[in-house]
Design an enzyme around this catalytic site. Sequence first.
Site, PDB file in Angstrom:
ATOM      1  N   GLU A  85      -0.809   4.430   1.656  1.00 34.74           N
ATOM      2  CA  GLU A  85      -1.011   4.774   0.152  1.00 34.74           C
ATOM      3  C   GLU A  85      -2.148   3.704  -0.474  1.00 34.74           C
ATOM      4  OE1 GLU A  85       2.796   4.301  -1.524  1.00 34.74           O
ATOM      5  OE2 GLU A  85       3.199   6.427  -1.463  1.00 34.74           O
ATOM      6  N   CYS A 329       2.331  -4.086  -6.296  1.00 36.52           N
ATOM      7  CA  CYS A 329       2.347  -5.096  -4.849  1.00 36.52           C
ATOM      8  C   CYS A 329       3.532  -5.210  -4.097  1.00 36.52           C
ATOM      9  CB  CYS A 329       2.026  -6.208  -5.487  1.00 36.52           C
ATOM     10  SG  CYS A 329       1.771  -7.594  -3.938  1.00 36.52           S
TER      11      CYS A 329
END
Length: 334
Positions: A85, A329
């Site tokens: 991704e 993150c």
Amino acid sequence: MNKFQRLALFLSQAGQPDYRLTQITRSIFVQKEINFAKMFFLPQQLREKLEKEFGFWLSIEVIKKDYSSQVKKILFSLSDNSRIEAVRMTYRDWQSVCLSSQVGCPLACAFCATGKMGLVRDLTTDEILDQLLFFHLEEEGADTVSFMGMGEPLLNDNLFSALEVITDDRFFNISQRKINVSTVGILPNLKRLIDNFPSINIALSLNSPFPKQRQLLMPSEEKFPLAKIFPILNYHIRTNRRKVFLSYILLSGVNDTAQHLSALIALIRSQGGEAYLYHVNLISFHPVAGLAFKSSSPRQTDFFKSQLARSGIGVTKRRSLGLSFRGACGQLTA
Ligand code: SF4
């Protein structure tokens, strides 16, 4: 060899003049045309040879797009059907692209969705570059590029050749100052990064000032302890006068106590003459299925922020635009 190097070699071996490479890279990066068959400025024979040699220029395929107004999360399929991704975030007037460097990650940080997958493999240089190229072709490219997606970038040597192409003014032409590499502190590649790309922004995933606890949260601490990482970061500050970011994911009741705050301040102050260029990024944790961690309360986060600031330490509370897509993150799982 990455495909930009292969292209240059192919053209020179085919006896083409030097300007051909410029013509083709202008087509890719300015006109956003990657289909050799449509590069009509090239002689037909050369177009056919390039098509035969390189096929379609993108080596990764989009299989899913999740768009909100500020976040675009793209799921790519690779030639071996692995999935990765990449995320593009829009903040007021700038675009930030977050790239993956590995399929999965071997480092098993306790709070990370990617770490739960284990390592499948490193991305090739082309696969790293094509995530960025996809966003460039689809829209306006990126103002900043961050290696904060799947994987630990400094475990993959292909990061270095990708950075060469990203910063090359014939290709992506993105300044080192606009590139962020987030790492747990892999040695010796951290030093290699600093020496080869001295202006790049480095973010160390810190998450606890206590080595024993950091090792529980981040098993990499055993092999790459803070005691060995900080001297390298101090060398970077001394040599290159660049800020170093310390990422701190605030986990309720785990690493957000008053003791953690004092130890964090003491750890930064103990860096002596280099302490002033450390900057703490406080990051909120996003829930991950199967993980028991909870994000610290906004009040506790604000307390950390104000106390760090009062101690003269640069600090920012990171906005978490990835939340609605689980694309922030350490949250990319493909
Ligand atoms: S936080 Fe980063 S280094 Fe740790 S497991 Fe996740 S991807 Fe790997």
